[in-house]
Design an enzyme around this catalytic site. Structure first.
Site, mmCIF file in Angstrom:
data_model
loop_
_atom_site.group_PDB
_atom_site.id
_atom_site.type_symbol
_atom_site.label_atom_id
_atom_site.label_comp_id
_atom_site.label_asym_id
_atom_site.label_seq_id
_atom_site.Cartn_x
_atom_site.Cartn_y
_atom_site.Cartn_z
ATOM 1 N N GLU A 15 77.434 37.781 56.549
ATOM 2 C CA GLU A 15 76.547 38.461 57.519
ATOM 3 C C GLU A 15 76.728 37.931 58.932
ATOM 4 O O GLU A 15 75.838 37.254 59.485
ATOM 5 C CB GLU A 15 75.086 38.207 57.128
ATOM 6 N N GLU A 39 75.720 42.713 49.252
ATOM 7 C CA GLU A 39 74.405 42.176 48.878
ATOM 8 C C GLU A 39 73.392 43.290 48.804
ATOM 9 O O GLU A 39 73.288 44.107 49.732
ATOM 10 C CB GLU A 39 73.873 41.209 49.951
HETATM 11 C C1 BG6 Z 1 70.921 37.705 53.329
HETATM 12 C C2 BG6 Z 1 71.637 36.408 53.094
HETATM 13 O O1 BG6 Z 1 70.454 37.681 54.636
HETATM 14 O O2 BG6 Z 1 69.769 37.992 52.590
HETATM 15 C C3 BG6 Z 1 71.283 35.693 51.796
HETATM 16 O O3 BG6 Z 1 73.025 36.566 53.191
HETATM 17 C C4 BG6 Z 1 69.800 35.851 51.528
HETATM 18 O O4 BG6 Z 1 71.709 34.365 51.883
HETATM 19 C C5 BG6 Z 1 69.492 37.322 51.363
HETATM 20 O O5 BG6 Z 1 69.355 35.100 50.435
HETATM 21 C C6 BG6 Z 1 68.055 37.615 50.990
HETATM 22 O O6 BG6 Z 1 67.203 37.025 51.904
HETATM 23 P P1 BG6 Z 1 66.022 36.071 51.465
HETATM 24 O O7 BG6 Z 1 65.451 35.581 52.714
HETATM 25 O O8 BG6 Z 1 65.095 36.922 50.684
HETATM 26 O O9 BG6 Z 1 66.648 35.009 50.633
#
Ligand code: BG6
Length: 477
Positions: free
Chosen positions: A183, A377
């Site tokens: 990201e 993701e």
């Molecule tokens: C993304 C990241 O921003 O979102 C991850 O690449 C992160 O590392 C994921 O875990 C979800 O966000 P969060 O804050 O719910 O863990």
């Protein structure tokens, strides 16, 4: 058209643990768990020097969850066995820079770190699981932050190249998909995690520092691609942004213009550079307005032009609203805070659930870049409950998957070249945003709480069986 690979992901800092003695301290290791309050996330995400010194001495007796992660180092073989049972085609994970080079500037890597990753790559190969490798997912060795000023310094490119050269040389042959930086637009919203910049005690970050740091990451990414091509590695290289899927709050022309401008700077900018090879036109007025002056060389700009990425990837959790009105009701989202959308429900953390937004995003990304697309993701963060009989009922996660997968398949029918889907936090890991264990994404439950209590034993959730069946069905075609 290729079939979609179905996968799952973790990130080293959120998953591995194994802090004591085995790795150097990095930026994530300095982030304490603070019980949820309105500004807890900002305080643990944008660290000041005071917070860092506090983390080094640990005088305040706080819990630093990334030092323990999900204790992946201890559970590695069991976890990979579970991934094989789940039937995923592809596993995305990252290498901890400070496990290989504890201070980031050593000439020779740490042997324990090398042996650990040998185990990871070999176990995955044995189980026939393809690899999507994030070379750097947020965590920067603390010494690079303190001694070199993080990514602001051109010297950090050389330190990263020492790390990436070692990784490509030792494990490059194992990898299908490479991603130099997670990201990358997070550097803009979250400069401590993204580009290793310490937050000033007073006021905010300097925009010039932030964009100079991003420029150095672009160059490091291009140089890594150059190196891999010279080494003739078979894997392909991607770039990744966090996508926010903006809607205009109203049909007011100003809201629509705001949407275009928010998308440009917040979302597309980094990928435009990494995928098209040049700085986009819209950044010139943005830089002028914000008095950003970048130090770039001809040679660097030439590298960016020549070594662009082969595929594009993005994280997608929820959608956002663009508006010129400042007084709308706010809600959280990945990296950004946005206005509430009355048509959508949200998770306990306020992230608005929008499966159709994923189809829209896939179409927009493919339309803009015309390169294979990977959803690197996606997933649903919830506070799952382990029942006394060892089961975890997470129908909400199954719903989320079901609806989002349906939209991915529709996007494929739209003609988008979707290559892979990677479910985030496939095994419960520490939340990157809030440092909590309670915000779980996995189809595998890890028995630990946000303060590190628990035995970290693994349990399959209801969604494990659902995802497994879904993958089997997809394979039957
Ligand atoms: C993304 C990241 O921003 O979102 C991850 O690449 C992160 O590392 C994921 O875990 C979800 O966000 P969060 O804050 O719910 O863990």
């Amino acid at each position: 058209m290729d079939t979609i690979l179905w996968g799952g992901a973790t990130a080293s800092s959120q998953y591995e643990g194994g802090f004591d003695g085995e790795k150097g301290m990095d930026t994530q290791d300095c982030r304490p768990y603070l019980p949820r309050t309105s500004n807890a996330t900002t305080e643990t995400r944008l660290l000041t020097n005071e917070r860092i010194q506090q983390a080094k001495t640990n005088e305040a007796g706080l819990f630093y969850p990334f030092r323990k992660g999900s204790r992946g180092v201890d559970f590695l073989e069991e976890d990979i066995q579970l991934l094989q049972e789940l039937g995923i085609d592809l596993y995305r994970f990252s290498i901890s820079w400070s496990r290989l080079f504890p201070k980031g500037d050593e000439l020779v890597p740490n042997e324990a770190g090398v042996l650990y990753y040998d185990r990871v790559f070999n176990s995955l190969k044995e189980k026939n699981i393809k690899i999507f490798l994030t070379m750097n997912h947020y965590a920067v060795p603390l010494n690079i932050v303190e001694t070199y000023d993080g990514w602001k310094n051109k010297e950090t490119i050389e330190l990263y190249m020492r790390f990436s050269e070692f990784v490509l040389d030792r494990w490059g042959e194992y990898v299908e998909y490479f991603l130099p930086f997670n990201e990358i637009n997070a550097g803009y919203f979250s400069p401590f995690n993204g580009v290793g910049l310490i937050k000033p005690e007073q006021g905010n970050y300097s925009f010039t520092d932030v964009f100079q740091s991003l420029h150095h990451q672009f160059v490091a990414s291009a140089r890594t691609i150059k190196l891999a091509r010279e080494m003739k590695l078979k894997g392909t290289f991607g770039s990744m942004i966090s996508c926010f899927c903006y809607y205009p709050l109203t049909p007011k022309p100003e809201d629509n213009l705001k949407l275009v401008q928010d998308e440009q700077v917040n979302q597309w900018f980094c990928m435009d550079v990494l995928s098209k090879g040049t700085y986009p036109y819209y950044m010139t007025p943005f830089f002028e307005k914000n008095q950003v002056v970048l130090d770039t060389t001809e040679e660097e700009l030439e590298l960016l032009k020549t070594y662009t990425c082969d595929f594009v990837s993005f994280s997608y959790y929820s959608s956002s609203i663009a508006t010129t009105e400042e007084d709308g009701k706010q809600t959280a989202g990945n990296l950004v805070v946005t206005t509430k959308n009355p048509y959508l429900k949200a998770s306990e953390w306020g992230w608005q659930i929008d499966p159709v937004g994923l189809r829209t995003t896939l179409n927009k990304v493919y339309d803009r870049y015309d390169k294979p697309v990977i959803i690197s993701e996606n997933g649903f963060g919830a506070n799952d409950v382990l029942e006394v009989d060892g089961t975890i009922k997470d129908p909400y996660r199954i719903d989320y998957f079901e609806q989002h997968f349906a939209e991915i398949l529709k996007a494929k029918t739209d003609g988008v070249d979707v290559r892979a889907y990677i479910a985030w936090g496939i095994i419960d890991i520490v939340s990157a945003g809030s440092c909590e264990m309670a915000k779980r994404y996995g189809v595998v439950y890890v028995d630990a709480d946000s303060e590190g209590n628990g035995d970290y034993k693994r349990y399959k959730k209801q969604s494990f069986d659902w995802y497994k069946e879904f993958i089997e069905e997809q394979k039957k075609g």
